[in-house]
Design a protein around this motif. Sequence first.
Motif, short mmCIF file in Angstrom:
data_model
loop_
_atom_site.label_atom_id
_atom_site.label_comp_id
_atom_site.label_asym_id
_atom_site.label_seq_id
_atom_site.Cartn_x
_atom_site.Cartn_y
_atom_site.Cartn_z
N ALA A 112 2.80 10.39 8.94
CA ALA A 112 4.07 10.87 8.24
C ALA A 112 4.60 10.00 7.33
O ALA A 112 5.05 10.61 5.94
CB ALA A 112 5.00 11.39 9.06
N LEU A 113 4.70 8.80 7.59
CA LEU A 113 5.49 7.77 6.51
C LEU A 113 4.42 7.56 5.44
O LEU A 113 4.89 7.55 4.28
CB LEU A 113 5.61 6.46 7.43
N GLN A 114 3.11 7.58 5.48
CA GLN A 114 2.44 7.54 4.37
C GLN A 114 2.29 8.77 3.38
O GLN A 114 2.49 8.50 2.26
CB GLN A 114 0.61 7.28 4.85
N THR A 115 2.57 9.95 4.16
CA THR A 115 2.60 10.98 3.12
C THR A 115 3.98 11.02 2.44
O THR A 115 4.05 11.37 1.14
CB THR A 115 2.70 12.42 4.02
N LEU A 116 5.22 10.56 3.21
CA LEU A 116 6.43 10.59 2.62
C LEU A 116 6.36 9.43 1.46
O LEU A 116 6.94 9.49 0.28
CB LEU A 116 7.49 10.16 3.51
N VAL A 117 5.78 8.55 1.60
CA VAL A 117 5.64 7.22 0.45
C VAL A 117 4.78 7.97 -0.48
O VAL A 117 5.22 7.45 -1.71
CB VAL A 117 5.11 5.87 1.04
N ARG A 118 3.71 8.49 -0.34
CA ARG A 118 2.92 9.13 -1.47
C ARG A 118 3.58 10.05 -2.38
O ARG A 118 3.84 9.99 -3.75
CB ARG A 118 1.75 9.83 -0.97
N GLN A 119 4.48 11.04 -1.78
CA GLN A 119 5.43 11.76 -2.19
C GLN A 119 6.30 11.25 -3.03
O GLN A 119 6.64 11.65 -4.56
CB GLN A 119 5.85 12.67 -1.35
N CYS A 120 6.79 10.11 -2.72
CA CYS A 120 8.14 9.39 -3.43
C CYS A 120 7.17 8.86 -4.55
O CYS A 120 7.95 8.89 -5.68
CB CYS A 120 8.63 8.34 -2.70
N ARG A 121 6.07 8.18 -4.48
CA ARG A 121 5.52 7.52 -5.65
C ARG A 121 5.08 8.46 -6.68
O ARG A 121 5.22 8.45 -7.79
CB ARG A 121 4.09 6.77 -5.11
N GLU A 122 4.44 9.70 -6.11
CA GLU A 122 4.35 10.74 -7.25
C GLU A 122 5.61 11.41 -7.84
O GLU A 122 5.42 11.48 -9.23
CB GLU A 122 3.74 12.06 -6.39
N LYS A 123 6.92 11.35 -7.37
CA LYS A 123 7.75 11.89 -7.81
C LYS A 123 8.27 10.79 -8.94
O LYS A 123 8.69 10.99 -9.81
CB LYS A 123 8.95 11.93 -6.62
N ALA A 124 8.21 9.54 -8.40
CA ALA A 124 8.51 8.36 -9.50
C ALA A 124 7.62 8.16 -11.05
O ALA A 124 8.10 8.13 -11.80
CB ALA A 124 8.28 7.24 -8.73
N GLU A 125 6.33 8.73 -10.40
CA GLU A 125 5.54 8.75 -11.95
C GLU A 125 5.69 9.72 -12.53
O GLU A 125 5.66 9.59 -13.80
CB GLU A 125 4.21 8.64 -11.06
N ARG A 126 6.05 10.97 -12.03
CA ARG A 126 6.61 12.17 -12.84
C ARG A 126 7.82 11.91 -13.68
O ARG A 126 7.88 12.05 -14.80
CB ARG A 126 6.72 13.32 -12.03
N GLN A 127 8.93 10.88 -13.11
CA GLN A 127 9.94 10.96 -13.62
C GLN A 127 9.73 9.46 -14.81
O GLN A 127 10.29 9.67 -15.85
CB GLN A 127 11.04 10.12 -12.64
N LYS A 128 8.68 8.72 -14.52
CA LYS A 128 8.67 7.66 -15.45
C LYS A 128 7.76 8.36 -16.65
O LYS A 128 8.07 8.01 -17.89
CB LYS A 128 7.67 6.76 -15.01
N MET A 129 6.89 9.25 -16.39
CA MET A 129 6.15 10.15 -17.59
C MET A 129 7.25 10.91 -18.36
O MET A 129 7.28 10.84 -19.67
CB MET A 129 5.10 10.91 -16.90
N VAL A 130 8.09 11.59 -17.62
CA VAL A 130 9.18 12.31 -18.32
C VAL A 130 10.18 11.24 -19.18
O VAL A 130 10.38 11.56 -20.47
CB VAL A 130 10.13 12.86 -17.59
N MET A 131 10.44 10.22 -18.72
CA MET A 131 11.09 9.40 -19.33
C MET A 131 10.48 8.69 -20.71
O MET A 131 11.02 8.54 -21.72
CB MET A 131 11.65 7.99 -18.74
N THR A 132 9.28 8.31 -20.52
CA THR A 132 8.33 7.98 -21.65
C THR A 132 8.40 8.95 -22.69
O THR A 132 8.39 8.74 -23.78
CB THR A 132 6.94 7.72 -21.13
N VAL A 133 8.02 10.28 -22.19
CA VAL A 133 8.01 11.29 -23.08
C VAL A 133 9.38 11.49 -24.13
O VAL A 133 9.33 11.73 -25.34
CB VAL A 133 7.48 12.73 -22.65
N LEU A 134 10.20 11.43 -23.40
CA LEU A 134 11.82 11.64 -23.77
C LEU A 134 12.12 10.67 -24.87
O LEU A 134 12.59 10.55 -25.83
CB LEU A 134 12.78 11.76 -22.99
N SER A 135 11.70 9.22 -24.53
CA SER A 135 11.77 8.13 -25.29
C SER A 135 10.81 8.05 -26.63
O SER A 135 11.50 7.56 -27.71
CB SER A 135 11.27 6.64 -24.58
#
Length: 105
Positions: free
Chosen positions: A45-68
Amino acid sequence: MPLDLSMMKPEPFPYPVMMRSALHPKSQPSREEGWCGRLGSVCGALQTLVRQCREKAERQKMVMTVLSVAGACAFGLVAVGVFWLAVEMDNSDLQASKSSCSIRP
């Protein structure tokens, strides 16, 4: 005369009686599983939660890059537009002050 209940014997219940614990046994890990079985599910369950958090952080990083990049492009276009406008206005002033029938010596 008081009623003496000690002399009365209850009749046996004709059906087998199962205890509640027998109907709904608690899930006990086997001796081979021990804590590993319980910790494995918690770790999963913790691994799943960590994976979801990483995916969310990667999406946010990609959005910030596109906006920049979009912001940098917009700033570049505005800067080029202002430069072009300044050159055109200066060129118009130069053309207006220049006489059409100038004679070269």
